[in-house]
Design a protein around this motif. Structure first.
Motif, PDB file in Angstrom:
ATOM      1  N   ASP A   1       5.423   7.852   5.955  1.00 35.37           N
ATOM      2  CA  ASP A   1       6.294   9.033   6.314  1.00 35.37           C
ATOM      3  C   ASP A   1       6.723   9.418   7.654  1.00 35.37           C
ATOM      4  O   ASP A   1       7.890   9.611   7.853  1.00 35.37           O
ATOM      5  CB  ASP A   1       5.726   9.982   5.479  1.00 35.37           C
ATOM      6  N   LYS A   2       5.971   9.173   8.656  1.00 34.53           N
ATOM      7  CA  LYS A   2       6.007   9.338  10.058  1.00 34.53           C
ATOM      8  C   LYS A   2       6.938   8.707  10.637  1.00 34.53           C
ATOM      9  O   LYS A   2       7.690   8.660  11.505  1.00 34.53           O
ATOM     10  CB  LYS A   2       4.794   9.457  10.941  1.00 34.53           C
TER      11      LYS A   2
ATOM     12  N   ILE B   1      -6.797   4.108   6.635  1.00 33.76           N
ATOM     13  CA  ILE B   1      -5.829   5.744   6.569  1.00 33.76           C
ATOM     14  C   ILE B   1      -5.274   4.837   5.326  1.00 33.76           C
ATOM     15  O   ILE B   1      -5.038   4.732   4.532  1.00 33.76           O
ATOM     16  CB  ILE B   1      -4.806   4.919   7.881  1.00 33.76           C
ATOM     17  N   ASN B   2      -3.826   6.347   5.336  1.00 35.82           N
ATOM     18  CA  ASN B   2      -3.172   6.998   4.928  1.00 35.82           C
ATOM     19  C   ASN B   2      -2.533   5.756   4.718  1.00 35.82           C
ATOM     20  O   ASN B   2      -1.393   6.583   5.282  1.00 35.82           O
ATOM     21  CB  ASN B   2      -3.227   8.094   4.194  1.00 35.82           C
TER      22      ASN B   2
ATOM     23  N   ALA C   1       0.397  -0.852   0.065  1.00 40.33           N
ATOM     24  CA  ALA C   1      -0.040  -0.686  -0.263  1.00 40.33           C
ATOM     25  C   ALA C   1       0.619   1.208   0.235  1.00 40.33           C
ATOM     26  O   ALA C   1       0.712   2.122  -0.600  1.00 40.33           O
ATOM     27  CB  ALA C   1      -0.671   0.206   1.204  1.00 40.33           C
ATOM     28  N   VAL C   2       1.793   1.805   0.773  1.00 37.73           N
ATOM     29  CA  VAL C   2       2.865   2.046   0.287  1.00 37.73           C
ATOM     30  C   VAL C   2       3.230   2.559  -0.850  1.00 37.73           C
ATOM     31  O   VAL C   2       3.892   4.120  -1.468  1.00 37.73           O
ATOM     32  CB  VAL C   2       4.374   2.174   1.554  1.00 37.73           C
ATOM     33  N   VAL C   3       3.777   1.826  -1.639  1.00 37.18           N
ATOM     34  CA  VAL C   3       4.613   1.505  -2.323  1.00 37.18           C
ATOM     35  C   VAL C   3       3.629   1.944  -3.935  1.00 37.18           C
ATOM     36  O   VAL C   3       4.179   2.649  -4.545  1.00 37.18           O
ATOM     37  CB  VAL C   3       4.938   0.547  -2.992  1.00 37.18           C
TER      38      VAL C   3
ATOM     39  N   TYR D   1      -4.973   1.981   3.816  1.00 36.86           N
ATOM     40  CA  TYR D   1      -4.657   0.397   4.824  1.00 36.86           C
ATOM     41  C   TYR D   1      -6.045   0.540   5.612  1.00 36.86           C
ATOM     42  O   TYR D   1      -5.596   1.349   5.999  1.00 36.86           O
ATOM     43  CB  TYR D   1      -3.557   0.423   4.990  1.00 36.86           C
ATOM     44  N   VAL D   2      -5.664  -0.585   5.709  1.00 29.45           N
ATOM     45  CA  VAL D   2      -6.741  -0.801   7.140  1.00 29.45           C
ATOM     46  C   VAL D   2      -6.860  -1.357   8.088  1.00 29.45           C
ATOM     47  O   VAL D   2      -5.859  -2.737   8.044  1.00 29.45           O
ATOM     48  CB  VAL D   2      -7.843  -1.879   6.538  1.00 29.45           C
ATOM     49  N   GLN D   3      -6.676  -0.866   9.678  1.00 28.69           N
ATOM     50  CA  GLN D   3      -6.194  -1.198  10.620  1.00 28.69           C
ATOM     51  C   GLN D   3      -7.464  -1.444  11.549  1.00 28.69           C
ATOM     52  O   GLN D   3      -8.645  -1.249  10.982  1.00 28.69           O
ATOM     53  CB  GLN D   3      -5.669   0.219  11.555  1.00 28.69           C
TER      54      GLN D   3
END
Length: 851
Positions: free
Chosen positions: A269-270, A262-263, A238-240, A245-247
């Motif tokens: 990045d955090k 979430i994104n 999902a990052v790439v 993304y679902v937590q």
């Protein structure tokens, strides 16, 4: 009894004479050929001593005889035992096989009741997030740490913040308060002059993962733990792809009670930013760990991996533990640093098999130690209910050690081995050679475990069918089909065998590079902590907590060996320019921890990881000016390369002990002892309807202390509005108590003194101010100080107003353009928020917020 037996008994008997600290140190300095640091480490950490500090070993040779005698005792309980001579030959002088940490200090030591295990992972049998379950883990952690062990556990089972609970709280507080609890417990446990070590992990699937990631960015929080995030392949994908993304909670539930979209890129990045800023969190590529894990072939039998030890090199199931041993790779290089240098693979294979066998003996020694702990608990006078958790803890650990017989055979001196062979660390040739060395370790350690199973019996759960699809086992099978056939016939003695751990103090005694790492620097400065009572010492550096350090130049031992091989005088006082030329000629040139190309380092880790059944503790060192984007690229490359984890360290992001020889002098930090007089700024502001005033004491133009409160013309500070600067003077009253006076020059040029600022302000405000000033005096950056004050949880409305005043006052001292950590733009949500003339400005949308 023969005379030969008499001779060996006297040779390996543990001596009972005691020595002073000074006697042991002087003898050990001679043993280490003048290396005072190695001698001090050995005497302080590993020499046999009682609880009163009496020392019973004069040099490491006495220790090696102690280890030899105990390992030989276990060998004699099995068929075809090793002789004491064989064992001693590979242990002596730290040349070949080096038991690490707990085994080195604990084997044959009846004066301390402690475990031999270096690391443990704990957890509940079920994913219990009740207070009872959480407190149970807290107590187990402390009980292990008091026996010297490092501990890891996972927090993914704790319900996220805001979840309903059936008690008076109504909703859950989430992960962070329990992170602080576990961290504080770690700091409370003393381990012979050091604090305990703790790893906290959480799955990226958990809805509180972001809070977990941010917890250590708040100054003073979670200071007793390392933190790592368990990253899953679907999150990385999902990052790439910059997707959502679902937590969820529970994280592995097919029908979770709670989900949160979430994104993925924002959270990634955090993670990257925090790692860039402070070297944490570390990353655990969890799907790779589980897929490659041999123990997880037995997950349904209690061997499901849940977390790692504090340095990340041993993923473990609850209540399993591991003992560590390092093989000194440098010692297998024949004719080091010469044209005909070569690696003695025949001797190496023999010693790897011996190392695995000795590790299996150490498990039996550990089971004896655990029984001693259990007997001690039984004899303690406390009620059985008080002792219940501790007793069950050690029974569980004993069961796992006996069933799985997990070992941790590793290495040290990888960097020196490559240099001695004329290979530059990080080059393609060096990576290929290192991979072959670690492939050899894997094959020979597992071959030894099969031979041990033939002679001593396999671990009871062994089932070749369970392991048939494991990638690591299949690599061994492809590399040596006959080994696999033997394993099918005899089984295997040990559940898992290998790791690559950090070898900090071990490498000091082997006088080599640490673990798998390259040399830090061939020539460097080392910092020695200066005690307050030390005389005739030079103070070169004051760290962020006010400790004083002395610096001195040191040559890396094997670099000195290279110099001798090439005919250079190692006693000459070389200039920096001459040293630079020497380094350029040596095989260490462009092969230091800061020189290695990060892609090469990650590629090397990924290649070697394929031959390590547990994991590798390795840090990718980066220069100070590296971008956050590069850190993100490094992590993605590590994931693609098959690494099980990755940690980065950006130069300067933490205060360290080693510094380069040619680095510019550190900027002078403010003294922790307050000067009598300080220049001061006067800052006025209005909070709601109240007029406030602040006095900011300055050292080298930077805030050193701050006192602020309500300005009251009748009872408070009567100060002309034109006064903007002055001096804060620390004086004493007649009764000896201290007071702070403010002195300024009026329009006529006369000095005017306002006595006793502390008497003018509300006492509660004054005490808070003194506390914050104390932190400030130890060099905390102003922007971090603002973040700390902002995070204070204060219930009193008046104190909260005071807190706002402190924040507003300090913002004027933040350099323009400084990023406001943890702040988001209230207009657009961007994190690109910087300070500008005391206001917060969003670089993306341009909105501003002052005060």
């Amino acid at each position: 009894m023969s005379s030969e037996t008499d001779r060996m008994t006297s040779l390996f008997d543990v001596k009972t004479a005691s020595y002073t600290q000074d006697e042991a140190f002087k003898a050990s300095v001679k043993y280490f050929n003048g290396d005072e640091l190695a001698a001090r480490v050995w005497v302080n950490k590993y020499a046999l001593k009682d609880s009163k500090g009496n020392i019973f070993e004069l040099t490491p040779d006495d220790m090696h005889k102690r280890l030899t005698k105990e390992i030989a005792r276990i060998e004699n309980t099995y068929a075809n035992p090793l002789s004491e001579e064989e064992i001693y030959a590979v242990l002596k002088d730290f040349k070949y096989i080096v038991p690490q940490g707990g085994p080195m200090s604990g084997i044959g030591n009846d004066m301390q009741i402690s475990s031999l295990s270096n690391c443990f992972v704990i957890g509940n049998d079920r994913d219990s997030d009740s207070y009872g379950g959480i407190m149970k883990i807290d107590q187990e952690q402390v009980q292990l740490m008091k026996r010297r062990g490092g501990v890891g556990h996972d927090l993914s089972h704790i319900r996220p913040s805001g979840s309903p609970v059936k008690n008076s709280a109504l909703t859950s507080t989430g992960l962070v308060p329990f992170m602080e609890r576990y961290s504080n417990s770690t700091r409370e446990v003393a381990q012979d002059g050091r604090r305990g070590a703790l790893m906290l992990s959480v799955s990226i699937k958990h809805p509180d993962a972001e809070s977990f990631i941010d917890a250590k960015t708040e100054q003073g929080k979670v200071t007793g733990a390392n933190v790592s995030v368990k990253i899953h392949d679907d999150f990385m994908q999902a990052v790439v792809e910059e997707d959502t993304y679902v937590q969820q909670y529970p994280i592995d539930a097919p029908n979770p009670r709670y989900t949160k979209e979430i994104n993925a890129k924002s959270l990634w990045d955090k993670i990257v930013h925090n790692a860039w800023r402070s070297a944490e969190p570390g990353i655990l590529f969890w799907d790779t760990i589980i897929k490659e894990s041999v123990p997880d072939c037995y997950a349904d039998l209690g061997y499901k991996t849940v977390s790692t030890n504090p340095c990340g090199e041993i993923p473990l199931c609850p209540y399993d533990s591991c003992r560590l041993l390092a093989i000194n790779l440098y010692s297998y290089v024949q004719n080091p640093f010469l044209e005909d240098a070569s690696f003695d693979f025949d001797l190496f294979r023999k010693h790897v098999r011996l190392a695995q066998r000795i590790m299996d003996d150490i498990i039996d020694l550990e089971l004896e130690k655990i029984q001693g702990i259990i007997d001690k608990i039984k004899s303690d006078p406390e009620d059985d209910e008080v002792k219940r958790i501790e007793m069950n803890l050690w029974k569980n650990i004993a069961q796992k050690a006996k069933e799985g017989r997990r070992t941790g055979v590793g290495i040290t001196a990888e960097g020196d081995m490559l240099a001695a062979l004329g290979l530059r660390y990080g080059s393609e040739t060096a990576i290929d050679f290192s991979t072959e060395v670690h492939k050899t370790i894997a094959l020979e350690a597992y071959r030894s475990s099969v031979e041990l199973a033939r002679d001593r019996g396999a671990f009871p759960m062994f089932d070749i069918e369970r392991e048939k699809d494991n990638p690591f086992i299949n690599r061994l099978k492809d590399a040596d089909p006959q080994f696999y056939e033997d394993m099918k016939e005899y089984g295997r003695r040990n559940l898992a065998c290998l790791t690559i751990a950090p070898t900090g103090t071990t490498s000091l005694m082997t006088q080599t590079t640490s673990g798998i790492e390259p040399v830090f620097l061939p020539v460097y400065k080392r910092r020695r902590k200066v005690n307050p009572n030390d005389k005739d010492v030079r103070i070169d550096f004051i760290d962020e907590v006010g400790d004083h350090w002395e610096e001195y130049v040191v040559y890396h031992h094997k670099f000195q060996d290279w110099m001798k091989t090439k005919g250079y005088d190692t006693d000459k006082n070389y200039s920096n320019e001459e040293i630079d030329k020497l380094v350029e000629e040596s095989p260490y040139y462009k092969a230091t921890s800061n020189d290695i190309d990060w892609v090469s380092k990650v590629k090397m880790q990924g290649q070697i990881q394929k031959w390590v059944d547990h994991s590798i503790s390795v840090t990718v060192n980066l220069p100070n000016d590296v971008s956050e984007e590069l850190v993100g690229e490094l992590y993605i490359e590590a994931w693609k390369s098959g690494c099980k984890g990755c940690t980065v360290y950006r130069d300067g992001s933490r205060a360290g002990v080693l510094v380069s020889n040619d680095k510019k002098e550190e900027e002078a930090k403010a003294p922790s002892k307050r000067p009598r007089e300080l220049e001061a700024d006067v800052v006025r502001f209005q909070n709601n309807k109240e007029k406030w005033i602040a006095f900011v004491g300055l050292y080298d133009g930077k805030p050193y202390e701050i006192f602020t409160g309500i300005a009251d013309d009748e009872e408070g500070i009567m100060l002309p509005k034109t006064v903007e600067k002055g001096v804060i003077i620390k004086n004493r009253n007649e009764d000896g108590s201290s007071r702070y006076d403010f002195q300024f020059q009026n329009k006529r040029g006369f000095k005017v003194t306002i006595e006793g600022l502390s008497y003018k302000f509300n006492p509660e405000f004054w005490n808070y101010a003194k506390l914050i000033s104390g932190v400030m005096r130890h060099g905390m950056p102003v922007v971090d100080m603002i973040g700390l004050i902002s995070s204070l949880q204060l219930n009193n409305d008046s104190i909260n107003t005071w807190k706002n005043g402190i924040e507003r006052t300090l913002k004027k001292y933040v350099a323009d353009g400084t990023k406001a950590q943890g702040r988001e733009c209230q207009a657009c949500g961007s994190e690109s928020v910087v300070y500008q003339e005391g206001c917060l400005i969003c670089k993306d949308c341009g909105s501003s917020k002052c005060g």
